[in-house]
Design an enzyme around this catalytic site. Structure first.
Site, PDB file in Angstrom:
ATOM      1  N   GLU A  16       0.830  -1.209   0.000  1.00 24.43           N
ATOM      2  CA  GLU A  16       0.000   0.000   0.000  1.00 24.43           C
ATOM      3  C   GLU A  16       0.866   1.261   0.000  1.00 24.43           C
ATOM      4  O   GLU A  16       2.082   1.199   0.159  1.00 24.43           O
ATOM      5  CB  GLU A  16      -0.861   0.035   1.279  1.00 24.43           C
ATOM      6  CG  GLU A  16      -2.166  -0.721   1.186  1.00 24.43           C
ATOM      7  CD  GLU A  16      -3.269   0.127   0.575  1.00 24.43           C
ATOM      8  OE1 GLU A  16      -2.972   1.243   0.114  1.00 24.43           O
ATOM      9  OE2 GLU A  16      -4.421  -0.341   0.549  1.00 24.43           O
ATOM     10  N   ARG A  99      -7.714   1.208  13.479  1.00 26.06           N
ATOM     11  CA  ARG A  99      -6.344   1.521  13.102  1.00 26.06           C
ATOM     12  C   ARG A  99      -6.350   2.595  12.022  1.00 26.06           C
ATOM     13  O   ARG A  99      -7.359   2.810  11.362  1.00 26.06           O
ATOM     14  CB  ARG A  99      -5.614   0.275  12.562  1.00 26.06           C
ATOM     15  CG  ARG A  99      -6.139  -0.208  11.204  1.00 26.06           C
ATOM     16  CD  ARG A  99      -5.160  -1.173  10.546  1.00 26.06           C
ATOM     17  NE  ARG A  99      -5.687  -1.779   9.338  1.00 26.06           N
ATOM     18  CZ  ARG A  99      -5.609  -1.252   8.117  1.00 26.06           C
ATOM     19  NH1 ARG A  99      -5.066  -0.061   7.945  1.00 26.06           N
ATOM     20  NH2 ARG A  99      -6.104  -1.892   7.074  1.00 26.06           N
ATOM     21  N   ASN A 101      -5.337   4.146   8.383  1.00 21.20           N
ATOM     22  CA  ASN A 101      -5.166   3.629   7.027  1.00 21.20           C
ATOM     23  C   ASN A 101      -4.521   4.718   6.164  1.00 21.20           C
ATOM     24  O   ASN A 101      -3.702   5.475   6.643  1.00 21.20           O
ATOM     25  CB  ASN A 101      -6.534   3.174   6.492  1.00 21.20           C
ATOM     26  CG  ASN A 101      -6.439   2.192   5.360  1.00 21.20           C
ATOM     27  OD1 ASN A 101      -5.633   1.266   5.424  1.00 21.20           O
ATOM     28  ND2 ASN A 101      -7.225   2.373   4.317  1.00 21.20           N
ATOM     29  N   ASN A 148      -9.521   5.939   2.455  1.00 18.45           N
ATOM     30  CA  ASN A 148      -8.482   5.600   1.486  1.00 18.45           C
ATOM     31  C   ASN A 148      -7.957   6.830   0.756  1.00 18.45           C
ATOM     32  O   ASN A 148      -7.629   7.817   1.394  1.00 18.45           O
ATOM     33  CB  ASN A 148      -8.993   4.493   0.560  1.00 18.45           C
ATOM     34  CG  ASN A 148      -8.518   3.123   1.032  1.00 18.45           C
ATOM     35  OD1 ASN A 148      -7.338   2.952   1.348  1.00 18.45           O
ATOM     36  ND2 ASN A 148      -9.408   2.154   1.084  1.00 18.45           N
ATOM     37  N   ASP A 198      -9.640   2.417  -4.207  1.00 20.16           N
ATOM     38  CA  ASP A 198      -8.747   2.292  -3.045  1.00 20.16           C
ATOM     39  C   ASP A 198      -7.853   3.535  -2.984  1.00 20.16           C
ATOM     40  O   ASP A 198      -8.356   4.635  -2.795  1.00 20.16           O
ATOM     41  CB  ASP A 198      -7.984   0.964  -3.149  1.00 20.16           C
ATOM     42  CG  ASP A 198      -7.355   0.549  -1.844  1.00 20.16           C
ATOM     43  OD1 ASP A 198      -6.999   1.420  -1.039  1.00 20.16           O
ATOM     44  OD2 ASP A 198      -7.183  -0.673  -1.617  1.00 20.16           O
TER      45      ASP A 198
HETATM   46 CA    CA Z   1      -5.850   1.411   0.861  1.00 17.54          CA
END
Ligand code: CA
Length: 292
Positions: A16, A99, A101, A148, A198
């Protein structure tokens, strides 16, 4: 139709957050579930891993040196030279089931990152936060499912943000002086069959490059019309994020994941979790650093 090539066969669980660091001409990226930060140097093809000790959701350069991370315990400084993590703000100390991101810095050097529930069940459990250079943290978007991609336009007047389960890219009016956002509206509704939006990057023409989770690629959209302009195919279904880098910012680096794939699926896509690359005609824009 264009296809990206595998450039690093790393088999990340959840690769990521790629971001180009103009200071060293390297690409930082992360493997969230493995609690690792990575530094990839395309000039030497060398990739180095840094153990962070907790889940790490995003990485950005810090203007005063080193990096900033958003980790499970909040916003943190990170010095890769001595491998030292220092949490500076934990707005969700009361929510241990969440958490951090994805995130990025705005044009004024504020660091934005959002949260999600570890088990990814409650799709209103997350919040998008903004960390100011003075260390203050403010919630900006409540009731987020999976926080995201986030980018800002070249005129510094619009912010685009992805809450993945909505399958949309939303636009906000953005005030670069104050960091306030307003007037949320849909910019892009993802066409059927393209998976989930995403991570995201913006190019020098203010078009959006959206990584397609379960969508086998990266799509370029015009956020004004909502139109799909182009799709780059990737030989991995779980495409997580992308970043412009390299000379002139014309190299697109694409991260992928092995998460949510069973043995049969992994056999069919052995490159899953790798870093992919494609050379583009359009250039990206440099990522902002955290100003604090
Ligand atoms: Ca992501």
């Amino acid at each position: 139709m264009s296809e990206a090539s595998l450039i690093l066969d790393v088999r990340a669980t959840l690769g990521e957050g790629p971001i180009w660091d103009t200071r060293e001409s390297v690409l930082w990226w992360i493997d969230i579930n493995e609690c690792r930060l990575h530094r990839f140097d395309p000039a030497t093809n060398r990739n180095e891993a840094f153990e962070i000790g907790q889940r790490v959701g995003t990485v950005v350069p810090r203007a005063s040196g080193g990096l900033m991370l958003a980790v499970q315990d909040g916003f943190a400084t990170y010095d890769p030279e001595i491998r030292k993590l220092g949490v500076v703000a934990d707005p969700e100390a009361h929510l241990p089931q969440n958490r951090f991101n994805d995130g990025k810095c705005d044009p004024a050097g504020r660091f934005w990152a959002g949260t999600l529930e570890l088990v990814e069940e409650d799709m209103t459990a997350g919040t998008l936060y903004c960390l100011y250079p003075d260390g203050r943290v403010e919630p900006r978007v409540p009731d987020v499912g999976i926080s995201n991609g986030i980018v800002w336009t070249s005129d510094k007047e619009t912010m685009y943000f992805i809450d993945s389960p909505t399958r949309r890219v939303d636009a906000f009016d953005y005030d670069n002086e104050t960091g306030e956002i307003s007037n949320r509206r849909t910019a892009i509704a993802l066409p059927e069959g393209m998976g989930y939006p995403d991570g995201m990057a913006i190019d020098s023409e203010d078009k959006l490059w959206v990584a397609l989770w379960a969508g086998w690629g990266v799509a370029r959209f015009d956020p004004i019309t909502g139109d799909l302009l182009e799709k780059i195919d990737v030989k991995a279904s779980q495409v997580t994020a992308c970043a412009f880098g390299g000379p002139g910012l014309r190299d697109l680096y694409i991260t992928t994941a092995r998460r949510d794939l069973d043995d049969e699926a992994l056999k069919a896509q052995p490159d899953a979790g790798g870093m992919f690359h494609i050379k583009l005609d359009v250039a990206g824009v440099p990522s902002s650093e955290y100003a604090g």
